[in-house]
Design an enzyme around this catalytic site. Structure first.
Site, PDB file in Angstrom:
ATOM      1  N   ASP A  14     -58.602  18.341  14.122  1.00 44.22           N
ATOM      2  CA  ASP A  14     -59.749  18.336  13.206  1.00 44.22           C
ATOM      3  C   ASP A  14     -59.348  18.483  11.743  1.00 44.22           C
ATOM      4  O   ASP A  14     -60.111  19.000  10.940  1.00 44.22           O
ATOM      5  CB  ASP A  14     -60.763  19.454  13.551  1.00 44.22           C
ATOM      6  CG  ASP A  14     -61.175  19.419  14.998  1.00 44.22           C
ATOM      7  OD1 ASP A  14     -61.345  18.313  15.514  1.00 44.22           O
ATOM      8  OD2 ASP A  14     -61.328  20.497  15.598  1.00 44.22           O
ATOM      9  N   LYS A  17     -57.815  13.700   9.956  1.00 46.45           N
ATOM     10  CA  LYS A  17     -56.866  12.575  10.100  1.00 46.45           C
ATOM     11  C   LYS A  17     -57.587  11.245  10.048  1.00 46.45           C
ATOM     12  O   LYS A  17     -57.058  10.269   9.529  1.00 46.45           O
ATOM     13  CB  LYS A  17     -56.103  12.681  11.437  1.00 46.45           C
ATOM     14  CG  LYS A  17     -55.226  13.898  11.548  1.00 46.45           C
ATOM     15  CD  LYS A  17     -54.523  13.952  12.877  1.00 46.45           C
ATOM     16  CE  LYS A  17     -55.441  14.208  14.059  1.00 46.45           C
ATOM     17  NZ  LYS A  17     -56.105  15.527  14.056  1.00 46.45           N
ATOM     18  N   GLY A  18     -58.813  11.213  10.586  1.00 44.14           N
ATOM     19  CA  GLY A  18     -59.580   9.967  10.648  1.00 44.14           C
ATOM     20  C   GLY A  18     -59.750   9.355   9.271  1.00 44.14           C
ATOM     21  O   GLY A  18     -59.518   8.162   9.069  1.00 44.14           O
ATOM     22  N   LYS A  19     -60.119  10.187   8.318  1.00 37.64           N
ATOM     23  CA  LYS A  19     -60.321   9.664   6.958  1.00 37.64           C
ATOM     24  C   LYS A  19     -58.995   9.215   6.350  1.00 37.64           C
ATOM     25  O   LYS A  19     -58.930   8.158   5.711  1.00 37.64           O
ATOM     26  CB  LYS A  19     -60.975  10.746   6.079  1.00 37.64           C
ATOM     27  CG  LYS A  19     -61.077  10.266   4.661  1.00 37.64           C
ATOM     28  CD  LYS A  19     -61.700  11.226   3.705  1.00 37.64           C
ATOM     29  CE  LYS A  19     -61.355  10.771   2.290  1.00 37.64           C
ATOM     30  NZ  LYS A  19     -62.005  11.543   1.261  1.00 37.64           N
ATOM     31  N   GLY A  41     -61.756  13.330  18.363  1.00 37.75           N
ATOM     32  CA  GLY A  41     -63.016  12.946  17.724  1.00 37.75           C
ATOM     33  C   GLY A  41     -62.835  12.717  16.242  1.00 37.75           C
ATOM     34  O   GLY A  41     -62.875  13.655  15.465  1.00 37.75           O
ATOM     35  N   HIS A  42     -62.550  11.497  15.861  1.00 39.14           N
ATOM     36  CA  HIS A  42     -62.474  11.175  14.444  1.00 39.14           C
ATOM     37  C   HIS A  42     -63.859  10.733  14.003  1.00 39.14           C
ATOM     38  O   HIS A  42     -64.445   9.878  14.641  1.00 39.14           O
ATOM     39  CB  HIS A  42     -61.577   9.947  14.226  1.00 39.14           C
ATOM     40  CG  HIS A  42     -60.118  10.236  14.390  1.00 39.14           C
ATOM     41  ND1 HIS A  42     -59.577  11.464  14.188  1.00 39.14           N
ATOM     42  CD2 HIS A  42     -59.096   9.420  14.702  1.00 39.14           C
ATOM     43  CE1 HIS A  42     -58.270  11.394  14.372  1.00 39.14           C
ATOM     44  NE2 HIS A  42     -57.956  10.158  14.703  1.00 39.14           N
ATOM     45  N   GLN A 219     -55.493  15.271  17.849  1.00 40.65           N
ATOM     46  CA  GLN A 219     -55.229  16.714  17.915  1.00 40.65           C
ATOM     47  C   GLN A 219     -54.184  17.126  16.859  1.00 40.65           C
ATOM     48  O   GLN A 219     -54.093  16.488  15.834  1.00 40.65           O
ATOM     49  CB  GLN A 219     -54.802  17.145  19.321  1.00 40.65           C
ATOM     50  CG  GLN A 219     -55.914  17.069  20.364  1.00 40.65           C
ATOM     51  CD  GLN A 219     -56.018  15.722  21.042  1.00 40.65           C
ATOM     52  OE1 GLN A 219     -55.024  15.096  21.337  1.00 40.65           O
ATOM     53  NE2 GLN A 219     -57.218  15.274  21.283  1.00 40.65           N
ATOM     54  N   THR A 234     -53.572  21.155  24.354  1.00 36.80           N
ATOM     55  CA  THR A 234     -53.996  19.970  25.082  1.00 36.80           C
ATOM     56  C   THR A 234     -52.842  19.540  25.994  1.00 36.80           C
ATOM     57  O   THR A 234     -51.800  20.196  26.043  1.00 36.80           O
ATOM     58  CB  THR A 234     -54.470  18.868  24.094  1.00 36.80           C
ATOM     59  OG1 THR A 234     -55.146  17.866  24.829  1.00 36.80           O
ATOM     60  CG2 THR A 234     -53.315  18.257  23.309  1.00 36.80           C
ATOM     61  N   THR A 296     -67.600  17.623  20.751  1.00 41.13           N
ATOM     62  CA  THR A 296     -68.425  18.494  21.583  1.00 41.13           C
ATOM     63  C   THR A 296     -69.548  19.187  20.815  1.00 41.13           C
ATOM     64  O   THR A 296     -70.429  19.783  21.422  1.00 41.13           O
ATOM     65  CB  THR A 296     -67.541  19.599  22.205  1.00 41.13           C
ATOM     66  OG1 THR A 296     -66.896  20.289  21.124  1.00 41.13           O
ATOM     67  CG2 THR A 296     -66.487  19.024  23.125  1.00 41.13           C
ATOM     68  N   GLY A 297     -69.492  19.136  19.483  1.00 41.44           N
ATOM     69  CA  GLY A 297     -70.503  19.818  18.671  1.00 41.44           C
ATOM     70  C   GLY A 297     -70.298  21.334  18.621  1.00 41.44           C
ATOM     71  O   GLY A 297     -71.107  22.060  18.031  1.00 41.44           O
ATOM     72  N   ASP A 328     -62.859  20.700  -1.274  1.00 47.31           N
ATOM     73  CA  ASP A 328     -64.187  20.946  -1.859  1.00 47.31           C
ATOM     74  C   ASP A 328     -64.927  22.087  -1.152  1.00 47.31           C
ATOM     75  O   ASP A 328     -65.795  22.720  -1.727  1.00 47.31           O
ATOM     76  CB  ASP A 328     -65.030  19.663  -1.794  1.00 47.31           C
ATOM     77  CG  ASP A 328     -65.081  19.077  -0.392  1.00 47.31           C
ATOM     78  OD1 ASP A 328     -63.997  18.786   0.150  1.00 47.31           O
ATOM     79  OD2 ASP A 328     -66.186  18.930   0.160  1.00 47.31           O
TER      80      ASP A 328
HETATM   81  P1  IMP Z   1     -58.478  19.216  26.242  1.00 46.21           P
HETATM   82  O1  IMP Z   1     -57.633  18.435  25.310  1.00 46.21           O
HETATM   83  O2  IMP Z   1     -59.879  18.689  26.379  1.00 46.21           O
HETATM   84  O3  IMP Z   1     -57.806  19.473  27.546  1.00 46.21           O
HETATM   85  O4  IMP Z   1     -58.673  20.678  25.570  1.00 46.21           O
HETATM   86  C1  IMP Z   1     -57.598  21.580  25.381  1.00 46.21           C
HETATM   87  C2  IMP Z   1     -57.697  22.281  24.039  1.00 46.21           C
HETATM   88  O5  IMP Z   1     -57.494  21.348  23.002  1.00 46.21           O
HETATM   89  C3  IMP Z   1     -59.059  22.934  23.760  1.00 46.21           C
HETATM   90  O6  IMP Z   1     -58.854  24.103  22.986  1.00 46.21           O
HETATM   91  C4  IMP Z   1     -59.773  21.885  22.927  1.00 46.21           C
HETATM   92  O7  IMP Z   1     -60.782  22.436  22.114  1.00 46.21           O
HETATM   93  C5  IMP Z   1     -58.616  21.365  22.105  1.00 46.21           C
HETATM   94  N1  IMP Z   1     -58.811  20.004  21.614  1.00 46.21           N
HETATM   95  C6  IMP Z   1     -58.683  18.848  22.303  1.00 46.21           C
HETATM   96  N2  IMP Z   1     -58.922  17.792  21.505  1.00 46.21           N
HETATM   97  C7  IMP Z   1     -59.175  18.276  20.289  1.00 46.21           C
HETATM   98  C8  IMP Z   1     -59.446  17.656  19.032  1.00 46.21           C
HETATM   99  O8  IMP Z   1     -59.488  16.436  18.853  1.00 46.21           O
HETATM  100  N3  IMP Z   1     -59.663  18.517  17.993  1.00 46.21           N
HETATM  101  C9  IMP Z   1     -59.584  19.862  18.122  1.00 46.21           C
HETATM  102  N4  IMP Z   1     -59.317  20.458  19.275  1.00 46.21           N
HETATM  103  C10 IMP Z   1     -59.115  19.683  20.346  1.00 46.21           C
END
Ligand code: IMP
Length: 424
Positions: A14, A17-19, A41-42, A219, A234, A296-297, A328
């Site tokens: 988070d 990176k997307g931008k 999630g970008h 990630q 992850t 996931t919100g 900012d």
């Molecule tokens: P998983 O990748 O869904 O198995 O989740 C494992 C851990 O990685 C959890 O703490 C998630 O919240 C975190 N995680 C997975 N993908 C992202 C991402 O794109 N951004 C931030 N945290 C992530």
């Protein structure tokens, strides 16, 4: 020739990176995802509208770029298909521009169920996964019971493979309707067939031809299965090593690495977070900075910039420069802190980034303080237009890390960016 570039996250994902990828990919011929699945999630702002991407590289918004989903990714076909249709709705056609590795493993709906059921680690409690089936798909890959895109192209033996895969799963006691899943997947495969290819040859050829290839990490380093805060990580390698195994491109061909970090820190899910803000301040900060997960919100935990974690991530990734984002969001804070080292409770200096999460959760951060600024700096795109305190903060960080900032992002829009040096 500097025709290859990697963009990687330096903490727990988070980072924005997307931008950064969206900006750099304007001049890229090929943009590549090498690990992860729809857990990423970008959010890219396209024509002023937020467009979340989960699996397709953000380079897809640049009509001249080709996009690759490498063998190191795990692919939820339903979700990928939906993403392609959503892009089409916005007028973005992926035809002839999207290349998906036949070696990539497939996430089935039962992997998602399994992810939800195995969310608790015995003795440790919740892990906080994104429930996208990513962990179970990688588990099957390494257990050699997984199903790859290539298997979907040869339907004769597919049902037996899926049955075998399911037999290995202790938590899946429900009746799973394999024929119905396969029926749905057959339809999707027939729609997506033209995108499945041997991306190893494709990518190496493009690089050898001198094309500009951008590797887009999902990630971040501290979520890496090997180098992250295990087990709160992850299941893939977001660090640069993952590029080689996740695409078949050797390390000698990766010429430059840009690390992405926020001007503060965040993490979602569970696990140690040494520089986390106090509760009250954190809630207010999170609202102002819109720190809620794109996938996931979920509310993200927020904290001060952690130079110890970032230095470690720079080393592991061979980072040559950093893109710093969301500066900012620090406006209006009287005193901004930066963690410069970790100590034990007894005051003993900790020399390296702890490899044991339990140890990391007990460290006491030492902070250096910087004077904050009141001005709203959103959208500023010249370094000299920043208040002197913001410039001092950035300069201070560069000195602490001994790495230059090449991009400074001051807001979600493409134009809200200070680019200090030509990237390609
Ligand atoms: P998983 O990748 O869904 O198995 O989740 C494992 C851990 O990685 C959890 O703490 C998630 O919240 C975190 N995680 C997975 N993908 C992202 C991402 O794109 N951004 C931030 N945290 C992530």
């Amino acid at each position: 020739m500097m025709n290859t570039l990697a963009v990687v996250g330096l903490l727990w994902g988070d980072e924005g990176k997307g931008k950064v990828v969206d900006l750099i990919s304007k001049k890229a011929d090929v943009v590549v995802r090498y690990q992860g699945g729809t857990n990423a999630g970008h959010t890219v702002y396209y024509k002023g509208k937020p467009l979340p991407l989960h699996l397709i590289p953000s380079g897809i918004f640049n009509k001249k770029s080709k996009c690759v989903i490498g063998n190191g990714c795990v692919i939820d076909l339903r979700s990928l298909y939906e993403e392609i249709l959503n892009l089409k709705k916005e007028g973005i056609d992926v035809k002839g521009r999207l290349f998906i590795s036949k070696r990539a493993h497939v996430t089935f709906p039962y992997h998602i169920e399994e992810d939800k059921k195995t969310e608790k680690i015995k003795g440790l409690g919740k892990l906080g996964t994104t429930s996208r089936g990513v962990g179970p798909t990688y588990t099957d890959k390494y257990a050699r019971t997984g199903i790859r895109i290539a298997d979907l192209l040869y339907p004769e033996g597919l049902e037996a493979l899926v049955e075998n895969n399911l037999k290995t799963k202790k938590v899946m006691d429900d009746e799973i309707n394999i024929p119905s899943i396969l029926e749905e997947y057959r339809t999707i495969v027939s729609e997506l067939r033209e995108y499945f290819t041997d991306t190893v040859f494709f990518l190496n050829n493009e690089i050898d031809k001198g094309k500009r290839v951008l590797f887009e990490g999902a990630q971040g380093c501290l979520l890496d299965i090997d180098f992250g805060t295990y087990p709160y990580v992850t299941s893939s390698n977001p660090t640069v090593g993952g590029i080689c195994t996740g695409t078949g491109v050797p390390s000698s061909k990766i010429k430059r690495v840009i690390g992405v970090a926020k001007a503060y820190s965040t993490r979602v899910g569970v696990g140690p977070f040494p520089t986390e803000f106090d509760k009250g301040f954190q809630e207010q900060f999170r609202e102002n900075a819109h720190e809620f997960g794109a996938t996931t919100g979920r509310p993200r935990s927020c904290g001060w910039f952690d130079a110890v974690g970032i230095r470690y991530a720079c080393m592991v990734n061979g980072v040559s420069s950093i893109a710093i984002t969301k500066i900012d969001c620090l406006s209006g804070i009287e005193t901004i802190k930066v963690c410069i080292d970790y100590k034990t409770k007894e005051g003993k200096q900790i020399q390296s980034f702890p490899s044991y999460s339990n140890e990391l959760s007990k460290v006491v951060p030492t902070y250096e303080e910087f004077k904050g600024w009141e001005e709203d700096i959103r959208g500023i795109n010249k370094i000299e237009d920043l208040p002197s305190e913001a410039r001092d903060y950035l300069k201070g960080l560069e000195e602490i890390l001994n790495v230059d900032f090449v991009i400074i992002s001051t807001g979600p829009d493409r134009d809200a960016t200070i680019v200090k040096e030509k990237i390609w």
